[in-house]
Design an enzyme around this catalytic site. Structure first.
Site, PDB file in Angstrom:
ATOM      1  N   GLU A 286       6.127   6.627 -11.689  1.00 21.77           N
ATOM      2  CA  GLU A 286       6.029   5.775 -10.610  1.00 21.77           C
ATOM      3  C   GLU A 286       6.754   6.376  -9.328  1.00 21.77           C
ATOM      4  O   GLU A 286       6.381   6.535  -8.254  1.00 21.77           O
ATOM      5  CB  GLU A 286       6.834   4.448 -10.696  1.00 21.77           C
ATOM      6  CG  GLU A 286       6.603   3.557 -11.580  1.00 21.77           C
ATOM      7  CD  GLU A 286       4.899   3.214 -11.367  1.00 21.77           C
ATOM      8  OE1 GLU A 286       4.591   3.001 -10.379  1.00 21.77           O
ATOM      9  OE2 GLU A 286       4.114   2.992 -12.654  1.00 21.77           O
ATOM     10  N   TRP A 289       3.993   8.774  -8.321  1.00 18.57           N
ATOM     11  CA  TRP A 289       2.891   8.016  -7.349  1.00 18.57           C
ATOM     12  C   TRP A 289       3.643   8.038  -6.070  1.00 18.57           C
ATOM     13  O   TRP A 289       2.833   8.158  -4.903  1.00 18.57           O
ATOM     14  CB  TRP A 289       3.086   6.537  -7.770  1.00 18.57           C
ATOM     15  CG  TRP A 289       1.871   6.213  -8.877  1.00 18.57           C
ATOM     16  CD1 TRP A 289       2.021   5.892 -10.031  1.00 18.57           C
ATOM     17  CD2 TRP A 289       0.472   6.373  -8.502  1.00 18.57           C
ATOM     18  NE1 TRP A 289       0.775   5.671 -10.703  1.00 18.57           N
ATOM     19  CE2 TRP A 289      -0.325   5.942  -9.692  1.00 18.57           C
ATOM     20  CE3 TRP A 289      -0.395   6.767  -7.377  1.00 18.57           C
ATOM     21  CZ2 TRP A 289      -1.726   6.013  -9.795  1.00 18.57           C
ATOM     22  CZ3 TRP A 289      -1.643   6.266  -7.471  1.00 18.57           C
ATOM     23  CH2 TRP A 289      -2.539   6.088  -8.689  1.00 18.57           C
ATOM     24  N   TRP A 318     -17.036  -5.408   6.043  1.00 21.06           N
ATOM     25  CA  TRP A 318     -15.856  -6.261   5.885  1.00 21.06           C
ATOM     26  C   TRP A 318     -16.297  -7.475   6.829  1.00 21.06           C
ATOM     27  O   TRP A 318     -16.765  -7.456   8.042  1.00 21.06           O
ATOM     28  CB  TRP A 318     -14.865  -5.480   6.481  1.00 21.06           C
ATOM     29  CG  TRP A 318     -14.260  -4.430   5.770  1.00 21.06           C
ATOM     30  CD1 TRP A 318     -14.377  -3.228   6.151  1.00 21.06           C
ATOM     31  CD2 TRP A 318     -14.134  -4.302   4.388  1.00 21.06           C
ATOM     32  NE1 TRP A 318     -14.190  -2.159   5.087  1.00 21.06           N
ATOM     33  CE2 TRP A 318     -13.707  -2.842   4.003  1.00 21.06           C
ATOM     34  CE3 TRP A 318     -13.682  -5.097   3.151  1.00 21.06           C
ATOM     35  CZ2 TRP A 318     -13.345  -2.519   2.901  1.00 21.06           C
ATOM     36  CZ3 TRP A 318     -13.391  -4.810   1.988  1.00 21.06           C
ATOM     37  CH2 TRP A 318     -13.200  -3.311   1.986  1.00 21.06           C
ATOM     38  N   ASN A 353       4.947  -5.171  -8.025  1.00 20.31           N
ATOM     39  CA  ASN A 353       3.883  -4.187  -7.714  1.00 20.31           C
ATOM     40  C   ASN A 353       2.389  -5.026  -8.295  1.00 20.31           C
ATOM     41  O   ASN A 353       1.440  -4.762  -7.558  1.00 20.31           O
ATOM     42  CB  ASN A 353       3.999  -3.251  -8.757  1.00 20.31           C
ATOM     43  CG  ASN A 353       3.142  -1.870  -8.438  1.00 20.31           C
ATOM     44  OD1 ASN A 353       2.411  -1.728  -7.218  1.00 20.31           O
ATOM     45  ND2 ASN A 353       2.391  -1.578  -9.594  1.00 20.31           N
ATOM     46  N   TRP A 371      -9.295  -4.107   4.361  1.00 17.67           N
ATOM     47  CA  TRP A 371      -7.936  -3.762   4.015  1.00 17.67           C
ATOM     48  C   TRP A 371      -6.953  -3.348   5.126  1.00 17.67           C
ATOM     49  O   TRP A 371      -5.723  -3.588   4.888  1.00 17.67           O
ATOM     50  CB  TRP A 371      -8.081  -2.684   2.898  1.00 17.67           C
ATOM     51  CG  TRP A 371      -8.773  -1.288   3.703  1.00 17.67           C
ATOM     52  CD1 TRP A 371     -10.152  -0.983   3.624  1.00 17.67           C
ATOM     53  CD2 TRP A 371      -8.106  -0.284   4.481  1.00 17.67           C
ATOM     54  NE1 TRP A 371     -10.137   0.276   4.192  1.00 17.67           N
ATOM     55  CE2 TRP A 371      -9.065   0.631   4.634  1.00 17.67           C
ATOM     56  CE3 TRP A 371      -6.439   0.019   4.452  1.00 17.67           C
ATOM     57  CZ2 TRP A 371      -8.690   1.892   5.311  1.00 17.67           C
ATOM     58  CZ3 TRP A 371      -6.167   1.245   5.252  1.00 17.67           C
ATOM     59  CH2 TRP A 371      -7.239   2.045   5.724  1.00 17.67           C
ATOM     60  N   TRP A 394      -2.916   0.075  -0.462  1.00 23.74           N
ATOM     61  CA  TRP A 394      -4.206  -0.829   0.089  1.00 23.74           C
ATOM     62  C   TRP A 394      -5.330  -0.092  -0.174  1.00 23.74           C
ATOM     63  O   TRP A 394      -6.244  -0.536  -0.608  1.00 23.74           O
ATOM     64  CB  TRP A 394      -3.763  -1.132   1.695  1.00 23.74           C
ATOM     65  CG  TRP A 394      -3.021  -2.382   1.605  1.00 23.74           C
ATOM     66  CD1 TRP A 394      -1.833  -2.598   1.880  1.00 23.74           C
ATOM     67  CD2 TRP A 394      -3.758  -3.757   1.489  1.00 23.74           C
ATOM     68  NE1 TRP A 394      -1.247  -3.594   1.964  1.00 23.74           N
ATOM     69  CE2 TRP A 394      -2.527  -4.718   1.449  1.00 23.74           C
ATOM     70  CE3 TRP A 394      -4.952  -4.416   1.382  1.00 23.74           C
ATOM     71  CZ2 TRP A 394      -2.565  -6.090   1.564  1.00 23.74           C
ATOM     72  CZ3 TRP A 394      -5.076  -5.633   1.194  1.00 23.74           C
ATOM     73  CH2 TRP A 394      -4.028  -6.434   1.109  1.00 23.74           C
TER      74      TRP A 394
HETATM   75  C1  LIG Z   1      -1.122  -3.094  -1.731  1.00 21.61           C
HETATM   76  C2  LIG Z   1       0.218  -2.391  -2.037  1.00 21.61           C
HETATM   77  C3  LIG Z   1       1.109  -2.182  -1.037  1.00 21.61           C
HETATM   78  C4  LIG Z   1       2.163  -1.361  -1.053  1.00 21.61           C
HETATM   79  N1  LIG Z   1       3.042  -1.103  -0.228  1.00 21.61           N
HETATM   80  C5  LIG Z   1       4.354  -0.624  -0.439  1.00 21.61           C
HETATM   81  C6  LIG Z   1       5.337  -0.217   0.320  1.00 21.61           C
HETATM   82  O1  LIG Z   1       5.140  -0.645   1.642  1.00 21.61           O
HETATM   83  N2  LIG Z   1       6.651   0.228   0.264  1.00 21.61           N
HETATM   84  C7  LIG Z   1       6.601   0.855  -1.156  1.00 21.61           C
HETATM   85  O2  LIG Z   1       7.838   1.349  -1.309  1.00 21.61           O
HETATM   86  N3  LIG Z   1       5.692   0.571  -2.120  1.00 21.61           N
HETATM   87  C8  LIG Z   1       4.770  -0.075  -1.959  1.00 21.61           C
HETATM   88  N4  LIG Z   1       4.094  -0.286  -2.816  1.00 21.61           N
HETATM   89  C9  LIG Z   1       4.021   0.339  -4.177  1.00 21.61           C
HETATM   90  C10 LIG Z   1       5.074  -0.668  -5.343  1.00 21.61           C
HETATM   91  O3  LIG Z   1       4.260  -1.823  -5.134  1.00 21.61           O
HETATM   92  C11 LIG Z   1       6.325  -0.851  -4.631  1.00 21.61           C
HETATM   93  O4  LIG Z   1       6.903   0.455  -4.538  1.00 21.61           O
HETATM   94  C12 LIG Z   1       7.216  -1.477  -5.923  1.00 21.61           C
HETATM   95  O5  LIG Z   1       6.657  -2.889  -6.162  1.00 21.61           O
HETATM   96  C13 LIG Z   1       8.595  -1.544  -5.414  1.00 21.61           C
HETATM   97  O6  LIG Z   1       9.281  -2.301  -6.695  1.00 21.61           O
HETATM   98  P1  LIG Z   1      10.455  -1.477  -7.454  1.00 21.61           P
HETATM   99  O7  LIG Z   1      11.361  -0.665  -6.456  1.00 21.61           O
HETATM  100  O8  LIG Z   1      11.020  -2.579  -8.374  1.00 21.61           O
HETATM  101  O9  LIG Z   1       9.708  -0.408  -8.224  1.00 21.61           O
HETATM  102  P2  LIG Z   1       9.893   0.352  -9.540  1.00 21.61           P
HETATM  103  O10 LIG Z   1       8.770  -0.213 -10.353  1.00 21.61           O
HETATM  104  O11 LIG Z   1      11.157   0.173 -10.112  1.00 21.61           O
HETATM  105  O12 LIG Z   1       9.402   1.852  -9.304  1.00 21.61           O
HETATM  106  C14 LIG Z   1      10.430   2.775  -8.667  1.00 21.61           C
HETATM  107  C15 LIG Z   1       9.897   3.286  -7.543  1.00 21.61           C
HETATM  108  O13 LIG Z   1       8.838   3.930  -7.410  1.00 21.61           O
HETATM  109  C16 LIG Z   1       7.918   3.891  -6.225  1.00 21.61           C
HETATM  110  N5  LIG Z   1       6.846   3.056  -6.573  1.00 21.61           N
HETATM  111  C17 LIG Z   1       6.419   2.712  -7.604  1.00 21.61           C
HETATM  112  N6  LIG Z   1       5.074   2.112  -7.590  1.00 21.61           N
HETATM  113  C18 LIG Z   1       4.585   2.737  -6.537  1.00 21.61           C
HETATM  114  C19 LIG Z   1       3.227   2.967  -6.114  1.00 21.61           C
HETATM  115  N7  LIG Z   1       2.307   2.371  -6.711  1.00 21.61           N
HETATM  116  N8  LIG Z   1       3.193   3.757  -5.013  1.00 21.61           N
HETATM  117  C20 LIG Z   1       4.066   4.158  -4.609  1.00 21.61           C
HETATM  118  N9  LIG Z   1       5.397   4.171  -4.812  1.00 21.61           N
HETATM  119  C21 LIG Z   1       5.688   3.420  -6.024  1.00 21.61           C
HETATM  120  C22 LIG Z   1       8.596   2.909  -5.487  1.00 21.61           C
HETATM  121  O14 LIG Z   1       9.568   3.672  -4.647  1.00 21.61           O
HETATM  122  C23 LIG Z   1       9.648   2.384  -6.302  1.00 21.61           C
HETATM  123  O15 LIG Z   1      10.888   1.590  -5.957  1.00 21.61           O
HETATM  124  C24 LIG Z   1       2.776  -0.994  -2.471  1.00 21.61           C
HETATM  125  C25 LIG Z   1       1.589  -1.339  -3.456  1.00 21.61           C
HETATM  126  C26 LIG Z   1       0.419  -1.772  -3.226  1.00 21.61           C
HETATM  127  C27 LIG Z   1      -0.552  -2.180  -4.389  1.00 21.61           C
END
Ligand SMILES: Cc1cc2nc3c(=O)[nH]c(=O)nc-3n(C[C@H](O)[C@H](O)[C@H](O)COP(=O)(O)OP(=O)(O)OC[C@H]3O[C@@H](n4cnc5c(N)ncnc54)[C@H](O)[C@@H]3O)c2cc1C
Length: 474
Positions: A286, A289, A318, A353, A371, A394
């Site tokens: 993650e 990512w 859209w 997420n 989107w 997105w």
């Molecule tokens: C439509 C959409 C919009 C999103 N908008 C944001 C946003 O504005 N800010 C944001 O930080 N994340 C965003 N995410 C990614 C992800 O959903 C969140 O980072 C995650 O839910 C944060 O929860 P956590 O800290 O418990 O993550 P954990 O699962 O604990 O992951 C650890 C860290 O990894 C990073 N991470 C995890 N998944 C992703 C991912 N898919 N993409 C990028 N980084 C990731 C984050 O920094 C997160 O804090 C988005 C995902 C989607 C599908």
């Protein structure tokens, strides 16, 4: 004659921490005087639709940073500007006033921030100051992950393989708290004075859910890596379980660095990349990512101009249906998992997420709404709003981005609900009208008082979307 009170300025942005902060650490190596600066730009807050919850979170972080800097004998100034173009003039002025020789900052990658920093650097260099830029927002800086032809990757898996190879040979030391012996430092700003800078900016207090500060971020990281990381691979998809770190707001304002996260995760597997638990490996994935999307905004900067990464998808017809869009924002679509997720976002400034993917696909693939509208709405609400991750998420969900979900693979929000919230625990938490329904029907409820009927036919809209995307391809 100017008084050379401060030889260096460190410009704080989304890196509101003392530990593992390369710009601060390097600036503080000079014992003759360091001034810390934070700039509030009204135009940026407005154009980037920074959520009131995030503004308040930043303010609360600044209160803590202000005290931490005072303990390090580092003076702190806050500057407010209306326009982005004023930032360089303000810094120029500050540098002249104090006889500053060097400006230090950690890079930010989205286009506006990149251009801002470029302009500032040019102007200050013309004035004879040195500008030093560091990378703290990513583990591996943009430009370093390239395919055999020297090009950036457009798909995640290939990026990740290359990232993993390089990361293994990185020196993964976390920078310590710097030491400064500024003789002429100012006392810390009073809380009142600092809060006054935010007086005219809309804020939303979510401090009970999201306490601010570097200590809080480290506490969460420690708790997660000690108690939950090993189960992450299995628990991360269930919104009713606290299976993820909930560190994203802290990573977004930079009260913790991604490198600190990686190091803590690796410590759980005794520093071994290969023999760690599946949970550790998945969580590191993650973080990759996260890096990936930061690289994307540099390598494919058109995504910062409201453009789809996959150009041909710009032709998708859209729908601009205000009523459906409002129902989606307000959690009134009649699809329980979507509605509960949207209400979680409203209530907490954060969304799980899996649910972000579910609601984004529902908006783009079932309601066929652009989107960009969803991306914008998320930013107005999210306490962890981060342009790169949000845009990436997105565009992935809408099948317009890098590594996009294939357009024909559309999550069905009802089966997602049956699979990931089988007992309906999460739905019940946010939708009291459905609280008494048995688990068997809660995902796709019969007409229920106080709860709307579905605003769209899931199966029909899915078929239509696939046909519309298919037509684009051909
Ligand atoms: C439509 C959409 C919009 C999103 N908008 C944001 C946003 O504005 N800010 C944001 O930080 N994340 C965003 N995410 C990614 C992800 O959903 C969140 O980072 C995650 O839910 C944060 O929860 P956590 O800290 O418990 O993550 P954990 O699962 O604990 O992951 C650890 C860290 O990894 C990073 N991470 C995890 N998944 C992703 C991912 N898919 N993409 C990028 N980084 C990731 C984050 O920094 C997160 O804090 C988005 C995902 C989607 C599908």
């Amino acid at each position: 004659m100017k008084t050379a009170q401060f030889k260096r300025i460190v410009w704080f942005r989304n890196d509101l921490r003392i530990y593992d902060n390369p710009a601060l650490f390097r600036a503080a190596e000079d014992q003759e005087g360091v001034l810390a600066v934070y700039i509030i730009c009204h135009e940026m807050l407005k154009n980037h639709v920074v959520a009131p919850a995030r503004v308040d979170f930043i303010r609360r972080h600044l209160l803590i940073l202000n005290q931490d800097l005072a303990e390090l004998n580092i003076s702190f100034e806050i500057i407010t500007v209306n326009k982005m173009s004023q930032i360089k003039t303000e810094l120029q002025h500050l540098i002249k006033t104090h006889g500053v020789e060097e400006l230090f900052f950690n890079a930010e990658y989205p286009l506006d921030e990149f251009n801002r920093d470029k302009q500032v650097s040019e102007v200050l260099r013309e004035d004879g100051a040195l500008v030093k830029r560091f990378h703290d927002r990513v583990i591996i800086p943009p430009g370093m992950i390239r395919n055999g032809k020297g090009e950036p990757y457009k798909v995640f898996t290939a990026f990740k393989n290359n990232w993993m190879q390089q990361a293994r040979s990185l020196p993964l030391q976390v920078l310590k708290k710097p030491r400064v012996q500024n003789e002429h430092h100012h006392p810390a700003l009073t809380d009142n004075k600092l809060n006054a800078f935010f007086e005219n900016i809309t804020q939303r207090d979510l401090s009970k859910l999201w306490p601010a500060g570097e200590k809080e971020a480290s506490k969460r990281l420690k708790k997660f890596t000690k108690n939950s990381i090993d189960d992450y691979q299995t628990a991360r998809d269930f919104p009713q379980v606290e299976g993820t770190s909930q560190l994203s707001p802290y990573l977004a304002v930079g009260s913790i660095s991604p490198k600190q996260c990686l190091v803590a995760a690796l410590q759980e597997s005794k520093g071994d990349w290969d023999s760690g638990s599946a949970g550790v490996k998945t969580w590191i994935g993650e973080l990759v990512w996260r890096d990936f999307y930061q690289h994307v905004v540099v390598d494919f900067s058109d995504v910062c101009k409201f453009k789809a990464m996959q150009k041909h998808t710009e032709a998708f017809p859209w729908r601009y249906d205000e009523k459906s869009f409002k129902a989606w924002c307000d959690g009134e679509t009649g699809i329980p998992l979507v509605d509960a997720a949207m209400l979680q976002l409203k209530a907490t400034g954060w969304m799980h997420n899996r649910l972000r993917m579910v609601v984004a696909m529902f908006l783009t693939k079932n309601l066929q709404i652009d989107w960009r509208r969803g991306e914008h709405y998320f930013m107005t609400q999210l306490i962890d709003g981060d342009f790169a991750a949000n845009n990436g998420g997105w565009q992935w969900s809408a099948s317009t981005g890098t590594d996009a979900a294939p357009y024909f693979r559309i999550f069905n929000p009802v089966s997602q609900s049956q699979r990931f919230d089988a007992e309906g625990t999460f739905i019940r938490q946010y939708l009291p009208a459905l609280a008494k329904l048995p688990a068997k029907v809660i995902h796709n409820p019969p007409p229920t008082p106080g709860y709307p009927l579905p605003i769209v036919d899931l199966s029909l809209s899915r078929k239509e979307t696939i046909a519309l995307f298919g037509a684009l391809k051909s």
